[in-house]
Design a protein around this motif. Structure first.
Motif, PDB file in Angstrom:
ATOM      1  N   MET A   1      29.129  48.916  46.431  1.00  0.00           N
ATOM      2  CA  MET A   1      30.365  48.169  46.757  1.00  0.00           C
ATOM      3  C   MET A   1      31.324  48.252  45.551  1.00  0.00           C
ATOM      4  O   MET A   1      30.961  47.916  44.432  1.00  0.00           O
ATOM      5  N   GLN A   2      32.537  48.702  45.778  1.00  0.00           N
ATOM      6  CA  GLN A   2      33.537  48.745  44.717  1.00  0.00           C
ATOM      7  C   GLN A   2      34.030  47.317  44.440  1.00  0.00           C
ATOM      8  O   GLN A   2      34.240  46.534  45.365  1.00  0.00           O
ATOM      9  N   ILE A   3      34.142  46.956  43.180  1.00  0.00           N
ATOM     10  CA  ILE A   3      34.659  45.634  42.859  1.00  0.00           C
ATOM     11  C   ILE A   3      35.766  45.763  41.814  1.00  0.00           C
ATOM     12  O   ILE A   3      35.647  46.557  40.874  1.00  0.00           O
ATOM     13  N   ARG A   4      36.894  45.063  42.032  1.00  0.00           N
ATOM     14  CA  ARG A   4      38.006  45.086  41.069  1.00  0.00           C
ATOM     15  C   ARG A   4      37.798  43.921  40.103  1.00  0.00           C
ATOM     16  O   ARG A   4      37.313  42.851  40.495  1.00  0.00           O
ATOM     17  N   PHE A   5      38.178  44.117  38.866  1.00  0.00           N
ATOM     18  CA  PHE A   5      38.021  43.050  37.862  1.00  0.00           C
ATOM     19  C   PHE A   5      39.149  43.148  36.844  1.00  0.00           C
ATOM     20  O   PHE A   5      39.860  44.165  36.755  1.00  0.00           O
ATOM     21  N   THR A   6      39.293  42.050  36.083  1.00  0.00           N
ATOM     22  CA  THR A   6      40.221  42.041  34.947  1.00  0.00           C
ATOM     23  C   THR A   6      39.434  41.648  33.701  1.00  0.00           C
ATOM     24  O   THR A   6      38.681  40.660  33.725  1.00  0.00           O
ATOM     25  N   ARG A  25      32.528  35.753  47.909  1.00  0.00           N
ATOM     26  CA  ARG A  25      32.243  34.736  46.895  1.00  0.00           C
ATOM     27  C   ARG A  25      30.822  34.896  46.417  1.00  0.00           C
ATOM     28  O   ARG A  25      29.900  34.937  47.199  1.00  0.00           O
ATOM     29  N   GLY A  26      30.670  35.006  45.110  1.00  0.00           N
ATOM     30  CA  GLY A  26      29.329  34.949  44.539  1.00  0.00           C
ATOM     31  C   GLY A  26      28.594  36.270  44.550  1.00  0.00           C
ATOM     32  O   GLY A  26      28.616  37.013  45.532  1.00  0.00           O
ATOM     33  N   LEU A  27      27.954  36.577  43.430  1.00  0.00           N
ATOM     34  CA  LEU A  27      27.132  37.787  43.285  1.00  0.00           C
ATOM     35  C   LEU A  27      25.712  37.341  42.934  1.00  0.00           C
ATOM     36  O   LEU A  27      25.466  36.148  42.692  1.00  0.00           O
ATOM     37  N   SER A  28      24.807  38.292  42.844  1.00  0.00           N
ATOM     38  CA  SER A  28      23.428  37.911  42.451  1.00  0.00           C
ATOM     39  C   SER A  28      23.337  37.876  40.929  1.00  0.00           C
ATOM     40  O   SER A  28      24.168  38.500  40.235  1.00  0.00           O
ATOM     41  N   PRO A  29      22.337  37.181  40.378  1.00  0.00           N
ATOM     42  CA  PRO A  29      22.175  37.175  38.913  1.00  0.00           C
ATOM     43  C   PRO A  29      22.114  38.591  38.340  1.00  0.00           C
ATOM     44  O   PRO A  29      22.718  38.878  37.307  1.00  0.00           O
ATOM     45  N   ALA A  30      21.432  39.496  39.069  1.00  0.00           N
ATOM     46  CA  ALA A  30      21.330  40.884  38.574  1.00  0.00           C
ATOM     47  C   ALA A  30      22.708  41.550  38.538  1.00  0.00           C
ATOM     48  O   ALA A  30      23.020  42.338  37.636  1.00  0.00           O
ATOM     49  N   TYR A  32      25.618  39.967  38.126  1.00  0.00           N
ATOM     50  CA  TYR A  32      26.343  39.396  36.975  1.00  0.00           C
ATOM     51  C   TYR A  32      25.870  40.058  35.679  1.00  0.00           C
ATOM     52  O   TYR A  32      26.678  40.412  34.814  1.00  0.00           O
ATOM     53  N   ARG A  33      24.537  40.246  35.572  1.00  0.00           N
ATOM     54  CA  ARG A  33      23.997  40.901  34.369  1.00  0.00           C
ATOM     55  C   ARG A  33      24.551  42.315  34.234  1.00  0.00           C
ATOM     56  O   ARG A  33      24.904  42.773  33.153  1.00  0.00           O
ATOM     57  N   PHE A  34      24.669  43.009  35.373  1.00  0.00           N
ATOM     58  CA  PHE A  34      25.203  44.387  35.340  1.00  0.00           C
ATOM     59  C   PHE A  34      26.643  44.379  34.818  1.00  0.00           C
ATOM     60  O   PHE A  34      27.015  45.168  33.936  1.00  0.00           O
ATOM     61  N   LEU A  35      27.466  43.487  35.340  1.00  0.00           N
ATOM     62  CA  LEU A  35      28.877  43.448  34.908  1.00  0.00           C
ATOM     63  C   LEU A  35      28.990  43.130  33.421  1.00  0.00           C
ATOM     64  O   LEU A  35      29.846  43.685  32.724  1.00  0.00           O
ATOM     65  N   ALA A  36      28.093  42.286  32.921  1.00  0.00           N
ATOM     66  CA  ALA A  36      28.145  41.883  31.503  1.00  0.00           C
ATOM     67  C   ALA A  36      27.570  42.964  30.590  1.00  0.00           C
ATOM     68  O   ALA A  36      27.873  42.986  29.389  1.00  0.00           O
ATOM     69  N   ASP A  37      26.794  43.889  31.144  1.00  0.00           N
ATOM     70  CA  ASP A  37      26.085  44.879  30.311  1.00  0.00           C
ATOM     71  C   ASP A  37      27.064  45.815  29.597  1.00  0.00           C
ATOM     72  O   ASP A  37      27.917  46.443  30.229  1.00  0.00           O
ATOM     73  N   ARG A  38      26.931  45.888  28.229  1.00  0.00           N
ATOM     74  CA  ARG A  38      27.916  46.651  27.454  1.00  0.00           C
ATOM     75  C   ARG A  38      27.605  48.150  27.468  1.00  0.00           C
ATOM     76  O   ARG A  38      28.324  48.949  26.868  1.00  0.00           O
ATOM     77  N   HIS A  39      26.502  48.563  28.107  1.00  0.00           N
ATOM     78  CA  HIS A  39      26.197  50.007  28.177  1.00  0.00           C
ATOM     79  C   HIS A  39      26.290  50.527  29.613  1.00  0.00           C
ATOM     80  O   HIS A  39      26.893  51.541  29.865  1.00  0.00           O
ATOM     81  N   PHE A  40      25.735  49.771  30.553  1.00  0.00           N
ATOM     82  CA  PHE A  40      25.694  50.269  31.938  1.00  0.00           C
ATOM     83  C   PHE A  40      26.753  49.632  32.828  1.00  0.00           C
ATOM     84  O   PHE A  40      26.928  50.033  33.975  1.00  0.00           O
ATOM     85  N   LEU A 285      29.462  48.432  42.186  1.00  0.00           N
ATOM     86  CA  LEU A 285      28.474  47.388  41.907  1.00  0.00           C
ATOM     87  C   LEU A 285      27.163  47.731  42.626  1.00  0.00           C
ATOM     88  O   LEU A 285      27.192  48.044  43.821  1.00  0.00           O
ATOM     89  N   PRO A 286      26.024  47.710  41.927  1.00  0.00           N
ATOM     90  CA  PRO A 286      24.757  47.958  42.619  1.00  0.00           C
ATOM     91  C   PRO A 286      24.527  46.897  43.698  1.00  0.00           C
ATOM     92  O   PRO A 286      24.984  45.758  43.551  1.00  0.00           O
ATOM     93  N   GLU A 287      23.848  47.299  44.766  1.00  0.00           N
ATOM     94  CA  GLU A 287      23.548  46.331  45.833  1.00  0.00           C
ATOM     95  C   GLU A 287      22.767  45.151  45.250  1.00  0.00           C
ATOM     96  O   GLU A 287      21.985  45.308  44.286  1.00  0.00           O
ATOM     97  N   ALA A 288      22.986  43.965  45.816  1.00  0.00           N
ATOM     98  CA  ALA A 288      22.326  42.761  45.286  1.00  0.00           C
ATOM     99  C   ALA A 288      20.831  42.805  45.549  1.00  0.00           C
ATOM    100  O   ALA A 288      20.404  42.886  46.696  1.00  0.00           O
TER     101      ALA A 288
END
Ligand code: API
Length: 289
Positions: A1-6, A25-30, A32-40, A285-288
């Motif tokens: 799933m493509q997700i737009r962000f700022t 609304r709302g993503l899975s913890p995994a 959120y971890r993916f979006l925060a990951d500074r490498h992947f 975004l990887p599938e939840a």
């Protein structure tokens, strides 16, 4: 799933901002971890999700997730970036924006030149409300404050003052912020058994009665360049211990935050600081799970 962000940052504390005012609304913890990951992923300390007003008299809701994917009650630097986002991206024309978070309603105000001022609400100093389990620990009064000696795994002990700004903080006084044992002591206190919801750990150096230097090892993220609620908690701890006046300049590794607290437990803590756009993007975004 493509997700737009700022991507945004406030004093170097960086965020992925998601506009969830329409639909999704709302993503899975995994995720959120993916979006925060500074490498992947994109890379951020927290993910901020902007959501529609939940009730009359409130303009928006915003959810906060740490880099470890856990949802938390409050984020000070995030509140400033949230306000700048909804105002500058045309989601509201208001300059004072009432927003509901897990820990209640706060009111960031756009004050110009990229600065935002936030009424962060009143601090909570009762240990059991932070929450902090003080039973049986050695304690000592410093000024009006109560501090406790926290035993650490390496046999040492640290004097701390627990403060909640909606999220839990432990404030330690250090001689020099730059050489404070953040990497060694931060993780031990962050997940200490005496803090049942874990805790953000602030290392506070008093420069004068109106100037401090602060480093924070954040719950669920690790050391950040700045922590807004951490700056509020540290100033409250310093004022309560009789070390600081009511207006304090907080120097963090990522920039300057200005904190004010009149000193009464019913008084709000006010924080003023920067909120900056970095870039817009989109990501698969990887599938939840
Ligand atoms: N790590 C914090 C949330 C983010 C707070 C911080 N980024 C701020 O600006 O207040 C917690 O787990 O309570």
């Amino acid at each position: 799933m493509q997700i737009r962000f700022t991507k945004m940052q406030g004093a170097g504390n960086d965020f992925v901002v998601l506009d969830e005012t329409q639909g999704q609304r709302g993503l899975s913890p995994a995720q959120y971890r993916f979006l925060a990951d500074r490498h992947f992923g994109v890379g951020a300390d927290q993910i901020l999700s902007v959501r529609p007003a939940p009730a009359e008299g409130i303009d928006f809701e915003y959810a906060i997730h740490n880099a470890d994917g856990g949802e938390v009650e409050q984020c000070g630097n995030g509140a400033r970036c949230f306000a700048r986002y909804v105002h500058d991206r045309g989601l509201t024309t208001k300059k004072v924006i009432r927003v509901k978070t897990l820990s209640g309603v706060i009111a960031p105000e756009i004050v110009g030149e990229g600065q935002v001022r936030v009424d962060m609400g009143r601090p909570e100093l009762r240990p059991e409300q932070v929450p902090f389990d003080a039973a049986g620990l050695q304690s000592r009064a410093v000024g009006r404050a109560q501090t406790w000696q926290l035993p650490l795994s390496d046999g040492a002990a640290q004097w701390i003052m627990p403060v909640s700004m909606g999220n839990p903080h432990a404030v330690l006084l250090v001689d020099e912020a730059d050489t404070a044992p953040v990497a060694a002591v931060g993780p031990q206190i962050e997940r200490h058994a005496r803090f049942p919801q874990r805790v953000n750990v602030g290392f506070l150096q008093r420069v004068s009665r109106s100037e401090v230097r602060l480093r924070v090892y954040e719950r669920g993220t690790g050391e950040t360049l700045a922590c807004g609620t951490g700056a509020c908690a540290a100033v409250v701890a310093g004022i309560h211990q009789g070390l600081l006046d009511t207006q304090v300049r907080v120097h963090t590794r990522g920039g300057l935050l200005q904190i004010a607290w009149a000193g009464g437990e019913g008084d709000s803590v006010f924080m003023t600081g920067p909120a900056t756009f970095v870039f817009d993007g989109q990501i698969e975004l990887p599938e939840a799970p």
